[in-house]
Design a protein around this motif. Structure first.
Motif, PDB file in Angstrom:
ATOM      1  N   VAL A  57      -2.177 -18.584  -0.692  1.00  0.00           N
ATOM      2  CA  VAL A  57      -1.491 -18.503  -1.983  1.00  0.00           C
ATOM      3  C   VAL A  57      -0.076 -17.976  -1.750  1.00  0.00           C
ATOM      4  CG1 VAL A  57      -1.465 -17.491  -4.295  1.00  0.00           C
ATOM      5  CG2 VAL A  57      -3.663 -18.052  -3.199  1.00  0.00           C
ATOM      6  N   ALA A  58       0.891 -18.873  -1.799  1.00  0.00           N
ATOM      7  CA  ALA A  58       2.295 -18.469  -1.676  1.00  0.00           C
ATOM      8  C   ALA A  58       2.756 -17.953  -3.032  1.00  0.00           C
ATOM      9  CB  ALA A  58       3.154 -19.654  -1.236  1.00  0.00           C
ATOM     10  N   ILE A  59       3.087 -16.664  -3.096  1.00  0.00           N
ATOM     11  CA  ILE A  59       3.370 -16.035  -4.382  1.00  0.00           C
ATOM     12  C   ILE A  59       4.318 -14.859  -4.202  1.00  0.00           C
ATOM     13  CG2 ILE A  59       1.404 -14.444  -4.253  1.00  0.00           C
ATOM     14  CD1 ILE A  59       0.921 -14.972  -7.240  1.00  0.00           C
ATOM     15  N   ASP A  60       5.160 -14.638  -5.189  1.00  0.00           N
ATOM     16  CA  ASP A  60       6.019 -13.458  -5.230  1.00  0.00           C
ATOM     17  C   ASP A  60       5.257 -12.367  -5.955  1.00  0.00           C
ATOM     18  OD1 ASP A  60       7.894 -11.480  -5.637  1.00  0.00           O
ATOM     19  OD2 ASP A  60       9.438 -12.801  -6.453  1.00  0.00           O
ATOM     20  N   LEU A  61       4.874 -11.329  -5.250  1.00  0.00           N
ATOM     21  CA  LEU A  61       4.032 -10.289  -5.838  1.00  0.00           C
ATOM     22  C   LEU A  61       4.731  -9.510  -6.940  1.00  0.00           C
ATOM     23  CD1 LEU A  61       2.350  -8.965  -2.577  1.00  0.00           C
ATOM     24  CD2 LEU A  61       1.266 -10.315  -4.370  1.00  0.00           C
ATOM     25  N   THR A  62       6.068  -9.623  -7.022  1.00  0.00           N
ATOM     26  CA  THR A  62       6.780  -8.944  -8.114  1.00  0.00           C
ATOM     27  C   THR A  62       6.800  -9.780  -9.387  1.00  0.00           C
ATOM     28  OG1 THR A  62       8.964  -9.792  -7.453  1.00  0.00           O
ATOM     29  CG2 THR A  62       8.231  -7.732  -6.452  1.00  0.00           C
ATOM     30  N   THR A 107      12.898  -1.838  -3.718  1.00  0.00           N
ATOM     31  CA  THR A 107      11.950  -1.171  -2.822  1.00  0.00           C
ATOM     32  C   THR A 107      10.702  -0.747  -3.573  1.00  0.00           C
ATOM     33  OG1 THR A 107      13.783  -0.363  -1.452  1.00  0.00           O
ATOM     34  CG2 THR A 107      11.644   0.720  -1.180  1.00  0.00           C
ATOM     35  N   TYR A 108      10.891  -0.144  -4.742  1.00  0.00           N
ATOM     36  CA  TYR A 108       9.742   0.306  -5.528  1.00  0.00           C
ATOM     37  C   TYR A 108       9.000  -0.858  -6.178  1.00  0.00           C
ATOM     38  CZ  TYR A 108      10.099   5.317  -4.965  1.00  0.00           C
ATOM     39  OH  TYR A 108      10.059   6.596  -4.427  1.00  0.00           O
ATOM     40  N   GLN A 109       9.723  -1.906  -6.550  1.00  0.00           N
ATOM     41  CA  GLN A 109       9.058  -3.080  -7.112  1.00  0.00           C
ATOM     42  C   GLN A 109       8.045  -3.660  -6.140  1.00  0.00           C
ATOM     43  OE1 GLN A 109      12.287  -5.703  -8.200  1.00  0.00           O
ATOM     44  NE2 GLN A 109      11.974  -5.318 -10.370  1.00  0.00           N
ATOM     45  N   ILE A 110       8.452  -3.792  -4.881  1.00  0.00           N
ATOM     46  CA  ILE A 110       7.576  -4.408  -3.882  1.00  0.00           C
ATOM     47  C   ILE A 110       6.538  -3.422  -3.360  1.00  0.00           C
ATOM     48  CG2 ILE A 110       7.501  -5.484  -1.589  1.00  0.00           C
ATOM     49  CD1 ILE A 110      10.297  -6.632  -2.206  1.00  0.00           C
ATOM     50  N   ASN A 111       6.973  -2.213  -3.026  1.00  0.00           N
ATOM     51  CA  ASN A 111       6.073  -1.258  -2.364  1.00  0.00           C
ATOM     52  C   ASN A 111       5.128  -0.536  -3.306  1.00  0.00           C
ATOM     53  OD1 ASN A 111       7.465  -2.027  -0.108  1.00  0.00           O
ATOM     54  ND2 ASN A 111       8.458  -0.062   0.251  1.00  0.00           N
ATOM     55  N   ILE A 112       5.501  -0.423  -4.586  1.00  0.00           N
ATOM     56  CA  ILE A 112       4.678   0.343  -5.526  1.00  0.00           C
ATOM     57  C   ILE A 112       4.280  -0.466  -6.760  1.00  0.00           C
ATOM     58  CG2 ILE A 112       4.645   2.323  -7.119  1.00  0.00           C
ATOM     59  CD1 ILE A 112       4.198   3.085  -4.237  1.00  0.00           C
ATOM     60  N   HIS A 113       5.251  -0.996  -7.489  1.00  0.00           N
ATOM     61  CA  HIS A 113       4.932  -1.631  -8.766  1.00  0.00           C
ATOM     62  C   HIS A 113       4.036  -2.855  -8.588  1.00  0.00           C
ATOM     63  CE1 HIS A 113       7.746   1.222 -10.107  1.00  0.00           C
ATOM     64  NE2 HIS A 113       8.845   0.474 -10.118  1.00  0.00           N
ATOM     65  N   SER A 114       4.362  -3.708  -7.624  1.00  0.00           N
ATOM     66  CA  SER A 114       3.542  -4.904  -7.416  1.00  0.00           C
ATOM     67  C   SER A 114       2.150  -4.540  -6.918  1.00  0.00           C
ATOM     68  CB  SER A 114       4.223  -5.854  -6.427  1.00  0.00           C
ATOM     69  OG  SER A 114       4.281  -5.295  -5.128  1.00  0.00           O
ATOM     70  N   LEU A 115       2.067  -3.486  -6.117  1.00  0.00           N
ATOM     71  CA  LEU A 115       0.775  -3.031  -5.610  1.00  0.00           C
ATOM     72  C   LEU A 115      -0.077  -2.473  -6.751  1.00  0.00           C
ATOM     73  CD1 LEU A 115       0.091  -1.153  -2.337  1.00  0.00           C
ATOM     74  CD2 LEU A 115      -0.746  -0.175  -4.467  1.00  0.00           C
ATOM     75  N   PHE A 116       0.555  -1.707  -7.628  1.00  0.00           N
ATOM     76  CA  PHE A 116      -0.149  -1.199  -8.816  1.00  0.00           C
ATOM     77  C   PHE A 116      -0.701  -2.358  -9.642  1.00  0.00           C
ATOM     78  CE2 PHE A 116       0.690  -0.965 -13.397  1.00  0.00           C
ATOM     79  CZ  PHE A 116      -0.326  -0.105 -13.803  1.00  0.00           C
TER      80      PHE A 116
END
Length: 246
Positions: A57-62, A107-116
């Motif tokens: 699944v090619a996807i932008d996690l943000t 940085t926070y969008q990828i490392n934290i917000h998208s993970l949340f």
């Protein structure tokens, strides 16, 4: 019942190494590999054991809405999501005065917000059957890293988030693991330490082996902790594994 595992950041580095190592597990039937690079995901799939159903699944996690929709499609198709492994990360090391608000937010969008976001949506399915979540943080999140403030603080947030949801989700029989690799020869590490010789430090495969151990039955008592992975830790774990099999 089939077992389904989602891995983000699976197109290279630690994410790829974890996917390849876990594909040796007979009990995992379905793998969903997520990252922006479809070509990288296909390369990862080609290195995995072909006995499994492997979905790329090619996807932008943000893109939070698209991720939410994708997770729900996975949950509906397979009936359950048993493992979520969050590896995707971003770093652009700058000093405090050189870091822009835009890069701090990225940085926070990828490392934290998208993970949340993906964790929350996955737990909506996982809470019915139990499961395992593993987050890949960094030793940068637990020590001073001048010049890396955005990256290091985002990883500190990830460690805290992991420990908090480990307690919060225990009523659903969901185990939450957090691993913090030290220096590891990844593309991300090249950004953080461009002059370092990658052959002298830990390799992604070492982290993959440790994660495989944690997600096995032997790792049941190691959830809820910040588990540091360094070369000497990998060596001792290999020795312990060898002793068990001898």
């Amino acid at each position: 019942m089939t077992n389904t595992c989602i891995i983000t950041g699976a197109s290279r580095g630690i994410g790829r190494a974890i996917a390849v190592e876990l594909s040796k597990h007979q009990e995992i039937d379905n793998f969903i590999l997520m990252a922006r690079s479809e070509d990288g995901l296909v390369e990862t799939r080609d290195q995995m054991d072909g006995q499994h159903n492997i979905q790329v699944v090619a996807i932008d996690l943000t893109d939070y809405v698209q991720v939410k929709e994708q997770v729900h499609l996975i949950g509906e198709e397979y009936g359950t999501i048993d493992m979520l492994i969050n590896v995707a990360g971003y770093a652009n090391p700058k000093s405090l005065l050189e870091t822009s608000v835009e890069d701090w937010e990225k940085t926070y969008q990828i490392n934290i917000h998208s993970l949340f976001n993906i964790t929350k949506e996955t737990v909506k399915f996982m809470k019915n059957t139990g499961g395992k979540i593993l987050n890949v943080a960094s030793t940068a999140g637990s020590s001073s890293r001048p010049g890396w403030s955005a990256y290091a603080s985002s990883k500190a947030a990830l460690i805290s988030f992991s420990q908090t949801i480990s307690d919060e989700l225990s009523d659903y029989n969901i185990l939450v693991y957090c691993v913090s690799p030290g220096r590891c020869a990844t593309e991300l590490r090249k950004v953080l330490a461009p002059d370092e010789d990658p052959t002298t430090i830990m390799q992604p495969e070492h982290v993959g082996e440790v994660v495989s151990h944690l997600l096995s039955e032997d790792g049941v008592c190691l959830d809820g902790q910040d588990i540091v992975i360094r070369k000497q830790v990998v060596k001792s774990m290999k020795k312990e594994t060898a002793n068990k099999t001898s």
